[in-house]
Design an enzyme around this catalytic site. Structure first.
Site, mmCIF file in Angstrom:
data_model
loop_
_atom_site.group_PDB
_atom_site.id
_atom_site.type_symbol
_atom_site.label_atom_id
_atom_site.label_comp_id
_atom_site.label_asym_id
_atom_site.label_seq_id
_atom_site.Cartn_x
_atom_site.Cartn_y
_atom_site.Cartn_z
ATOM 1 N N THR A 118 60.814 -40.833 -11.966
ATOM 2 C CA THR A 118 61.472 -39.582 -12.375
ATOM 3 C C THR A 118 62.991 -39.693 -12.339
ATOM 4 O O THR A 118 63.686 -39.134 -13.188
ATOM 5 C CB THR A 118 61.021 -38.433 -11.443
ATOM 6 O OG1 THR A 118 59.639 -38.207 -11.674
ATOM 7 C CG2 THR A 118 61.789 -37.158 -11.705
ATOM 8 N N THR A 122 58.409 -41.705 -7.163
ATOM 9 C CA THR A 122 58.048 -41.314 -5.797
ATOM 10 C C THR A 122 56.539 -41.407 -5.546
ATOM 11 O O THR A 122 56.114 -41.549 -4.398
ATOM 12 C CB THR A 122 58.506 -39.871 -5.503
ATOM 13 O OG1 THR A 122 57.867 -38.981 -6.432
ATOM 14 C CG2 THR A 122 60.000 -39.740 -5.601
HETATM 15 N N1 ASP Z 1 55.534 -39.632 -11.736
HETATM 16 C C1 ASP Z 1 56.801 -40.030 -11.156
HETATM 17 C C2 ASP Z 1 56.672 -41.466 -10.639
HETATM 18 O O1 ASP Z 1 56.159 -41.672 -9.590
HETATM 19 C C3 ASP Z 1 57.171 -39.093 -10.066
HETATM 20 C C4 ASP Z 1 58.505 -39.350 -9.404
HETATM 21 O O2 ASP Z 1 59.175 -40.350 -9.616
HETATM 22 O O3 ASP Z 1 58.924 -38.469 -8.619
HETATM 23 O O4 ASP Z 1 57.079 -42.365 -11.316
#
Ligand code: ASP
Length: 332
Positions: A12, A85
């Site tokens: 993200t 994340t």
């Molecule tokens: N879907 C994203 C990922 O894990 C979520 C994030 O980065 O917060 O790549």
């Protein structure tokens, strides 16, 4: 001035609207350009190594990231990895085991909101990651929401809240306050007895995670045997237990262990240690030859098991690995 390498892998933090939902798009140079103040304190190089949502980051990517870090680390004071994340805790745990006897900080960070959007937490999280490198603690860490967490103790616990990660059954390595980072010096002391750095990136991906429910059908263990899994992680009930009335899981479980499959069990409870010796329903699991996961996170057990099975096929050696605390992942 400390020399830092920023590696980007997607997530993200680097996302833009793709027309089909958020997808990683922003490169490392553009990310660092949004934080001009860092240039006054750090000499920064950047490298885009992956461009994935972290749901697509799997053991092969962990190995690739570990190889790049091991290759580049001699030229830097620390490495920062931006990462989605969702599976960041798995990557952090896997790197913790693969980068044996690490001598420099390796810090993962990301964001709940893309770095180009209003209310983004990306900049603050990156600043915290740089502060973690500055501390110089030779560990794989996660920097998020002003906290610096031992990577193998981190779990993602929130989908939307900015405090997305918690440090499970372990204190923070550091916390950012207005007067600087308050850090826990125990983490530094524990590092002194380590040997030479080495990259041990062999992993066995034939590992399965099973969360028990009241009424789990014992035949699931026959299926897992049939599918040739080499390692199974069980999330059992409470302090540590499984049912043996009516649907008796134990004989099938014992059969798995007798076939040379390593079974490690932890509690379904997120916090505090499991203790399979406490209740009859737990002791029977130990009698089957199940290895207790103690207070390790599921992420740490899964990755430690993949790593242990990647190092050796010897059952006693694997048990020895689980009897060893490598990176403060477990309390004995
Ligand atoms: N879907 C994203 C990922 O894990 C979520 C994030 O980065 O917060 O790549």
């Amino acid at each position: 001035m400390k020399k830092v390498l920023l590696l980007t892998t997607g997530g993200t933090i680097a996302a833009r609207e793709s027309g089909n939902g958020l997808a990683p798009d922003i490169n490392s140079e553009d990310i660092i350009a949004l934080l001009p103040e860092l240039k006054h304190s750090f000499q920064i190089d950047t490298k885009d190594i992956l461009n994935l949502d972290s749901s697509n980051i799997q053991p092969e990517e962990w190995q690739y990231i570990a190889q790049v870090v091991a290759e580049q680390l001699p030229f830097y004071d620390g490495v920062i990895i931006t990462h989605g994340t969702d599976t960041m805790a798995y990557t952090a745990s896997a790197l913790s085991f693969m980068l044996q006897n690490l001598k420099k900080p390796v810090v993962l960070t990301g964001a709940q909101i893309p770095i180009e959007q209003m209310f983004t937490d990306a900049k603050r999280n990156l600043q915290t990651a740089f502060a973690a490198v500055d501390l110089g603690i030779p560990k794989v860490m996660i920097a998020f929401f002003d906290k610096i967490i031992n990577g193998c103790r981190a779990v993602k616990v929130r989908t939307l809240g900015f405090n997305a990660f918690e440090s499970i059954s372990a204190s923070y390595i550091g916390e950012v306050y207005a007067d600087g980072v308050h850090w826990n010096e125990n983490y530094f002391i524990n590092q002194k007895k380590k040997g030479e750095f080495s990259l041990k990136d062999q992993l066995c991906t034939d590992v399965f995670l099973l969360k028990l429910i009241p009424g789990t059908n014992p035949e699931i263990f026959d299926m897992l045997l049939h599918m040739k899994y080499r390692g199974i992680v069980i999330e059992a009930f409470g302090a540590g237990g499984t049912h043996f009335e009516r649907r008796n899981l134990l004989p099938k479980l014992k059969r798995l262990v007798d076939h040379g499959i390593t079974v490690v069990a932890r509690s379904q409870c997120l916090y505090e240690k499991s203790d399979f010796s406490l209740y009859e329903v737990g002791q029977k699991l130990l009698d089957c030859g199940v290895i207790p996961g103690r207070d390790m996170t599921t992420e740490a057990i899964v990755t430690k098991l993949m790593w242990a099975l990647g190092q050796t096929e010897d059952k006693d050696e694997i048990r020895k690995i689980f009897d060893t605390n490598y990176v403060d992942e477990v309390t004995f």
